[in-house]
Write a protein that holds these residues in place. Sequence first.
Motif, PDB file in Angstrom:
ATOM      1  N   UNK A   3       0.820  -1.212   0.000  1.00 37.71           N
ATOM      2  CA  UNK A   3       0.000   0.000   0.000  1.00 37.71           C
ATOM      3  C   UNK A   3       0.856   1.265   0.000  1.00 37.71           C
ATOM      4  N   UNK A   4       1.993   1.257   0.681  1.00 37.55           N
ATOM      5  CA  UNK A   4       2.842   2.447   0.729  1.00 37.55           C
ATOM      6  C   UNK A   4       3.438   2.756  -0.642  1.00 37.55           C
ATOM      7  N   UNK A   5       3.844   1.726  -1.374  1.00 33.20           N
ATOM      8  CA  UNK A   5       4.371   1.917  -2.730  1.00 33.20           C
ATOM      9  C   UNK A   5       3.278   2.423  -3.663  1.00 33.20           C
ATOM     10  N   UNK A  30      -9.555  11.197   0.428  1.00 34.91           N
ATOM     11  CA  UNK A  30      -9.426   9.766   0.174  1.00 34.91           C
ATOM     12  C   UNK A  30      -9.100   9.093   1.498  1.00 34.91           C
ATOM     13  N   UNK A  31     -10.041   8.286   2.005  1.00 36.42           N
ATOM     14  CA  UNK A  31      -9.837   7.531   3.245  1.00 36.42           C
ATOM     15  C   UNK A  31      -9.507   6.094   2.864  1.00 36.42           C
ATOM     16  N   UNK A  32      -8.287   5.668   3.160  1.00 37.79           N
ATOM     17  CA  UNK A  32      -7.856   4.309   2.847  1.00 37.79           C
ATOM     18  C   UNK A  32      -7.866   3.507   4.138  1.00 37.79           C
ATOM     19  N   UNK A  33      -8.739   2.479   4.155  1.00 42.83           N
ATOM     20  CA  UNK A  33      -8.913   1.666   5.354  1.00 42.83           C
ATOM     21  C   UNK A  33      -7.998   0.445   5.303  1.00 42.83           C
ATOM     22  N   UNK A  34      -7.353   0.180   6.412  1.00 44.19           N
ATOM     23  CA  UNK A  34      -6.525  -1.010   6.582  1.00 44.19           C
ATOM     24  C   UNK A  34      -6.522  -1.324   8.056  1.00 44.19           C
ATOM     25  N   UNK A  64     -14.139   6.480   0.397  1.00 44.64           N
ATOM     26  CA  UNK A  64     -13.627   5.488   1.339  1.00 44.64           C
ATOM     27  C   UNK A  64     -13.413   4.176   0.599  1.00 44.64           C
ATOM     28  N   UNK A  65     -12.233   3.596   0.786  1.00 45.98           N
ATOM     29  CA  UNK A  65     -11.893   2.348   0.113  1.00 45.98           C
ATOM     30  C   UNK A  65     -10.868   1.608   0.970  1.00 45.98           C
ATOM     31  N   UNK A  66     -10.903   0.284   0.922  1.00 44.76           N
ATOM     32  CA  UNK A  66      -9.899  -0.489   1.662  1.00 44.76           C
ATOM     33  C   UNK A  66      -8.555  -0.395   0.952  1.00 44.76           C
ATOM     34  N   UNK A  67      -7.498  -0.659   1.680  1.00 50.27           N
ATOM     35  CA  UNK A  67      -6.156  -0.626   1.097  1.00 50.27           C
ATOM     36  C   UNK A  67      -6.046  -1.620  -0.061  1.00 50.27           C
ATOM     37  N   UNK A  68      -6.603  -2.823   0.126  1.00 47.39           N
ATOM     38  CA  UNK A  68      -6.528  -3.848  -0.919  1.00 47.39           C
ATOM     39  C   UNK A  68      -7.266  -3.409  -2.179  1.00 47.39           C
ATOM     40  N   UNK A  69      -8.446  -2.827  -2.008  1.00 49.84           N
ATOM     41  CA  UNK A  69      -9.214  -2.386  -3.167  1.00 49.84           C
ATOM     42  C   UNK A  69      -8.597  -1.162  -3.825  1.00 49.84           C
ATOM     43  N   UNK A  70      -7.957  -0.306  -3.051  1.00 51.75           N
ATOM     44  CA  UNK A  70      -7.263   0.846  -3.633  1.00 51.75           C
ATOM     45  C   UNK A  70      -6.119   0.356  -4.523  1.00 51.75           C
ATOM     46  N   UNK A  71      -5.396  -0.639  -4.064  1.00 48.94           N
ATOM     47  CA  UNK A  71      -4.316  -1.225  -4.875  1.00 48.94           C
ATOM     48  C   UNK A  71      -4.892  -1.770  -6.182  1.00 48.94           C
ATOM     49  N   UNK A  89     -16.232   0.719  -2.785  1.00 48.98           N
ATOM     50  CA  UNK A  89     -15.879   2.140  -2.767  1.00 48.98           C
ATOM     51  C   UNK A  89     -17.118   2.887  -2.330  1.00 48.98           C
ATOM     52  N   UNK A  90     -16.957   3.761  -1.361  1.00 51.42           N
ATOM     53  CA  UNK A  90     -18.081   4.566  -0.874  1.00 51.42           C
ATOM     54  C   UNK A  90     -17.748   6.036  -1.067  1.00 51.42           C
ATOM     55  N   UNK A  91     -18.735   6.776  -1.528  1.00 58.63           N
ATOM     56  CA  UNK A  91     -18.553   8.203  -1.786  1.00 58.63           C
ATOM     57  C   UNK A  91     -19.611   8.973  -1.020  1.00 58.63           C
TER      58      UNK A  91
END
Length: 111
Positions: A3-5, A30-34, A64-71, A89-91
Motif C-alpha cells: 500500500x505504501x508503494x 481519500x480515506x484508505x482503510x486497513x 472510502x476504500x480499503x487498502x486492498x481495493x485501492x491497490x 468504494x463509498x462516496x
Amino acid sequence: MNIHEVIESFLERIEEAPKEMLKLNGVLQLDIRGEETVSYQFKLSQGNLDWAKGTPFVPTCTIQVSAQDFIKLIEGSMNSSYGLMTGKIRVSGDFSLVMQLQKILQQHQKT
C-alpha cells in the motif's frame, strides 16, 4: 506492490495532474482503510493542486476504500464503477466532483 508503494505512485501521478483537472474546485478526501484509516486530501482551487496527508481541509467529497481495493484500482484490476456498485468504494458529499475527476483521469491514464 504494498500500500505504501501504491500511495507513493499515486501521489506522483497526482503531481503530474492534467491541466483540465486544475480547473476543478473542491477538496477530495481519500480515506484508505486497513489496520488503521489513513486520509489524504487533494485541494483543487484556482488552478492549483495541493495535497496533504491527514485532514487539514474541509472536504467537498470523501471516498472510502480499503487498502486492498485501492491497490486493485490503481493497478487497473478493479473498475471504479464495479467498486461503487458493490460497496467496495463509498462516496459521500459532492459526487459530481468525483465524476469530473474520473473523466479527466481516464483521458490521461498511463498505459
